[in-house]
Design a protein around this motif. Structure first.
Motif, mmCIF file in Angstrom:
data_model
loop_
_atom_site.group_PDB
_atom_site.id
_atom_site.type_symbol
_atom_site.label_atom_id
_atom_site.label_comp_id
_atom_site.label_asym_id
_atom_site.label_seq_id
_atom_site.Cartn_x
_atom_site.Cartn_y
_atom_site.Cartn_z
ATOM 1 N N MET A 74 0.398 -4.225 9.742
ATOM 2 C CA MET A 74 0.892 -5.565 9.556
ATOM 3 C C MET A 74 1.628 -5.633 8.218
ATOM 4 N N LYS A 75 2.721 -6.272 8.203
ATOM 5 C CA LYS A 75 3.462 -6.479 6.960
ATOM 6 C C LYS A 75 3.045 -7.805 6.360
ATOM 7 N N THR A 76 2.954 -7.808 5.036
ATOM 8 C CA THR A 76 2.606 -9.041 4.339
ATOM 9 C C THR A 76 3.277 -9.032 2.977
ATOM 10 N N ALA A 77 3.440 -10.191 2.414
ATOM 11 C CA ALA A 77 3.999 -10.304 1.067
ATOM 12 C C ALA A 77 2.920 -10.878 0.167
ATOM 13 N N ILE A 78 2.740 -10.272 -0.990
ATOM 14 C CA ILE A 78 1.774 -10.758 -1.967
ATOM 15 C C ILE A 78 2.442 -10.817 -3.326
ATOM 16 N N SER A 79 1.862 -11.596 -4.205
ATOM 17 C CA SER A 79 2.364 -11.671 -5.579
ATOM 18 C C SER A 79 1.305 -11.107 -6.506
ATOM 19 N N ILE A 80 1.699 -10.165 -7.339
ATOM 20 C CA ILE A 80 0.814 -9.599 -8.351
ATOM 21 C C ILE A 80 1.594 -9.511 -9.663
ATOM 22 N N PRO A 81 0.896 -9.478 -10.772
ATOM 23 C CA PRO A 81 1.598 -9.375 -12.055
ATOM 24 C C PRO A 81 2.448 -8.097 -12.120
ATOM 25 N N ASP A 82 3.581 -8.188 -12.776
ATOM 26 C CA ASP A 82 4.496 -7.046 -12.892
ATOM 27 C C ASP A 82 3.804 -5.808 -13.450
ATOM 28 N N ALA A 83 2.999 -6.005 -14.480
ATOM 29 C CA ALA A 83 2.341 -4.856 -15.117
ATOM 30 C C ALA A 83 1.407 -4.145 -14.134
ATOM 31 N N VAL A 84 0.692 -4.906 -13.313
ATOM 32 C CA VAL A 84 -0.210 -4.308 -12.325
ATOM 33 C C VAL A 84 0.603 -3.564 -11.274
ATOM 34 N N PHE A 85 1.698 -4.160 -10.825
ATOM 35 C CA PHE A 85 2.556 -3.510 -9.844
ATOM 36 C C PHE A 85 3.101 -2.191 -10.389
ATOM 37 N N GLN A 86 3.571 -2.219 -11.613
ATOM 38 C CA GLN A 86 4.142 -1.008 -12.203
ATOM 39 C C GLN A 86 3.089 0.082 -12.372
ATOM 40 N N GLN A 87 1.911 -0.300 -12.810
ATOM 41 C CA GLN A 87 0.833 0.669 -12.964
ATOM 42 C C GLN A 87 0.450 1.255 -11.604
ATOM 43 N N ALA A 88 0.348 0.411 -10.596
ATOM 44 C CA ALA A 88 0.005 0.878 -9.249
ATOM 45 C C ALA A 88 1.099 1.782 -8.697
ATOM 46 N N ASP A 89 2.334 1.428 -8.933
ATOM 47 C CA ASP A 89 3.463 2.223 -8.442
ATOM 48 C C ASP A 89 3.454 3.620 -9.074
ATOM 49 N N ARG A 90 3.207 3.678 -10.383
ATOM 50 C CA ARG A 90 3.135 4.976 -11.058
ATOM 51 C C ARG A 90 1.960 5.800 -10.518
ATOM 52 N N PHE A 91 0.848 5.148 -10.310
ATOM 53 C CA PHE A 91 -0.343 5.830 -9.795
ATOM 54 C C PHE A 91 -0.068 6.399 -8.405
ATOM 55 N N ALA A 92 0.530 5.607 -7.543
ATOM 56 C CA ALA A 92 0.832 6.057 -6.179
ATOM 57 C C ALA A 92 1.775 7.262 -6.206
ATOM 58 N N LYS A 93 2.749 7.231 -7.084
ATOM 59 C CA LYS A 93 3.684 8.368 -7.190
ATOM 60 C C LYS A 93 2.962 9.625 -7.668
ATOM 61 N N ARG A 94 2.083 9.477 -8.654
ATOM 62 C CA ARG A 94 1.327 10.637 -9.139
ATOM 63 C C ARG A 94 0.444 11.229 -8.049
ATOM 64 N N LYS A 95 -0.123 10.370 -7.229
ATOM 65 C CA LYS A 95 -1.019 10.821 -6.156
ATOM 66 C C LYS A 95 -0.266 11.176 -4.873
ATOM 67 N N ALA A 96 1.041 10.976 -4.889
ATOM 68 C CA ALA A 96 1.897 11.271 -3.727
ATOM 69 C C ALA A 96 1.451 10.503 -2.478
ATOM 70 N N ILE A 97 1.154 9.217 -2.687
ATOM 71 C CA ILE A 97 0.851 8.350 -1.553
ATOM 72 C C ILE A 97 1.753 7.125 -1.624
ATOM 73 N N SER A 98 1.924 6.465 -0.508
ATOM 74 C CA SER A 98 2.766 5.270 -0.489
ATOM 75 C C SER A 98 2.023 4.104 -1.136
ATOM 76 N N ARG A 99 2.792 3.103 -1.535
ATOM 77 C CA ARG A 99 2.170 1.898 -2.073
ATOM 78 C C ARG A 99 1.270 1.261 -1.028
ATOM 79 N N SER A 100 1.727 1.262 0.215
ATOM 80 C CA SER A 100 0.921 0.682 1.293
ATOM 81 C C SER A 100 -0.429 1.377 1.392
ATOM 82 N N GLU A 101 -0.426 2.708 1.301
ATOM 83 C CA GLU A 101 -1.674 3.459 1.366
ATOM 84 C C GLU A 101 -2.557 3.137 0.166
ATOM 85 N N LEU A 102 -1.965 3.050 -1.010
ATOM 86 C CA LEU A 102 -2.731 2.722 -2.206
ATOM 87 C C LEU A 102 -3.387 1.352 -2.077
#
Length: 79
Positions: free
Chosen positions: A1-29
């Motif tokens: 299911m697709k959904t839109a959520i709002s999170i603080p920019d800093a949290v999004f950026q940290q999560a995005d970096r983490f997902a890239k390091r772990k080689a998983i998609s943001r959706s999976e994270l």
């Protein structure tokens, strides 16, 4: 299911970096994070239910009286 959520920019950026390091998609994270959160919360609820199934949850009468006195008659419903 697709959904839109709002999170603080800093949290999004940290999560995005983490997902890239772990080689998983943001959706999976986000799926893993929400699943872990739900499991932890359900576990806590189960533990509390276990405690309250076996322990008396009524407030000690002395503490109840002190609490009643500290709030006053306006702050509490009739006992």
């Amino acid at each position: 299911m697709k959904t839109a959520i709002s999170i603080p920019d800093a949290v999004f950026q940290q999560a995005d970096r983490f997902a890239k390091r772990k080689a998983i998609s943001r959706s999976e994270l986000y799926t893993r994070a929400v699943r872990a959160y739900l499991e932890r919360e359900e576990h806590i609820t189960e533990q509390l239910n276990t405690v309250y199934d076996t322990e008396e949850s009524k407030l000690d009468t002395v503490l109840e009286d002190l609490q009643y006195r500290s709030v006053g008659e306006d702050g509490l419903a009739e006992r």
